[in-house]
Design a protein around this motif. Structure first.
Motif, mmCIF file in Angstrom:
data_model
loop_
_atom_site.group_PDB
_atom_site.id
_atom_site.type_symbol
_atom_site.label_atom_id
_atom_site.label_comp_id
_atom_site.label_asym_id
_atom_site.label_seq_id
_atom_site.Cartn_x
_atom_site.Cartn_y
_atom_site.Cartn_z
ATOM 1 N N UNK A 21 50.300 41.703 37.708
ATOM 2 C CA UNK A 21 49.497 41.800 38.600
ATOM 3 C C UNK A 21 50.107 43.215 39.454
ATOM 4 N N UNK A 22 49.053 43.514 40.339
ATOM 5 C CA UNK A 22 49.485 44.747 41.228
ATOM 6 C C UNK A 22 48.714 44.433 42.334
ATOM 7 N N UNK A 65 41.980 46.710 22.904
ATOM 8 C CA UNK A 65 40.829 46.101 23.228
ATOM 9 C C UNK A 65 40.658 44.743 22.430
ATOM 10 N N UNK A 66 40.221 43.594 23.210
ATOM 11 C CA UNK A 66 40.302 42.493 22.423
ATOM 12 C C UNK A 66 41.477 41.649 23.019
ATOM 13 N N UNK A 67 42.452 42.121 23.112
ATOM 14 C CA UNK A 67 43.789 41.541 23.612
ATOM 15 C C UNK A 67 43.967 41.545 25.058
ATOM 16 N N UNK A 68 43.588 42.456 25.807
ATOM 17 C CA UNK A 68 44.068 42.817 27.231
ATOM 18 C C UNK A 68 42.818 42.608 28.099
ATOM 19 N N UNK A 69 42.752 41.996 29.196
ATOM 20 C CA UNK A 69 41.875 41.997 30.174
ATOM 21 C C UNK A 69 42.129 42.401 31.452
ATOM 22 N N UNK A 70 41.396 43.387 32.087
ATOM 23 C CA UNK A 70 41.807 43.845 33.457
ATOM 24 C C UNK A 70 40.727 43.224 34.421
ATOM 25 N N UNK A 71 41.262 43.010 35.606
ATOM 26 C CA UNK A 71 40.299 42.383 36.513
ATOM 27 C C UNK A 71 41.006 42.847 38.099
ATOM 28 N N UNK A 72 40.079 42.201 39.143
ATOM 29 C CA UNK A 72 40.418 42.636 40.250
ATOM 30 C C UNK A 72 40.009 41.519 41.039
ATOM 31 N N UNK A 73 40.681 41.168 42.146
ATOM 32 C CA UNK A 73 40.284 40.389 43.227
ATOM 33 C C UNK A 73 40.268 41.194 44.716
ATOM 34 N N UNK A 74 39.248 41.875 45.064
ATOM 35 C CA UNK A 74 39.300 42.607 46.297
ATOM 36 C C UNK A 74 39.498 41.820 47.419
ATOM 37 N N UNK A 80 44.772 42.882 38.163
ATOM 38 C CA UNK A 80 45.487 42.197 37.327
ATOM 39 C C UNK A 80 45.368 42.492 35.807
ATOM 40 N N UNK A 81 46.231 42.299 34.913
ATOM 41 C CA UNK A 81 46.175 42.678 33.619
ATOM 42 C C UNK A 81 46.435 41.508 32.835
ATOM 43 N N UNK A 82 45.823 40.741 32.133
ATOM 44 C CA UNK A 82 45.993 39.849 31.359
ATOM 45 C C UNK A 82 46.341 40.178 29.928
ATOM 46 N N UNK A 83 47.498 39.980 29.368
ATOM 47 C CA UNK A 83 47.892 40.361 28.010
ATOM 48 C C UNK A 83 48.283 39.502 27.175
#
Length: 125
Positions: A21-22, A65-74, A80-83
């Motif tokens: 998380x950031x 690619x295919x392993x990590x997912x970046x997302x955000x909640x403004x 976030x970075x799901x690894x």
């Protein structure tokens, strides 16, 4: 000014997962593109992922690619970075970055406005 604080790093076995998380504070988070970079011992800083302010456009390094997912909640001013499917070679300090232009994050990281202090991810075999 934008302050960025990463969390969620730790020690995990190969094949495991973490969610980084950031948390951002300061100026309006939602106007910034966000990204993740990593720095491993003996290696150069590596771009990992980036996400546009709206969350509708994302970019990834080929190595994740295919392993990590970046997302955000403004609403929460958080990125976030799901690894997943972690590999030993994913071991690094992971840094959060913010910039008004996503192109800067993806191709000109030396010009990024704001950086966090990093969170360590260690993957054991």
């Amino acid at each position: 000014q934008v302050q960025l604080v990463e969390s969620g790093g730790g020690l995990v076995q190969a094949g495991g997962s973490l969610r980084l998380s950031c948390a951002a504070s300061g100026r309006t988070f939602s106007i910034y593109a966000m990204g993740w970079f990593r720095l491993a011992p003996g290696k150069d800083r590596e771009f990992v992922a980036a996400i546009r302010w709206s969350g509708t456009i994302t970019y990834y390094a080929d190595s994740v690619k295919g392993r990590f997912t970046i997302s955000r909640d403004n609403a929460k001013n958080t990125e976030y970075l799901q690894v997943n499917s972690l590999k030993v070679e994913d071991t690094a300090v992971y840094y959060c970055a913010a910039n008004s232009d996503i192109v800067v994050i993806t191709v000109r990281p030396s010009a990024i406005n704001y950086w966090g202090k990093g969170t360590l991810v260690t993957v054991s075999s």
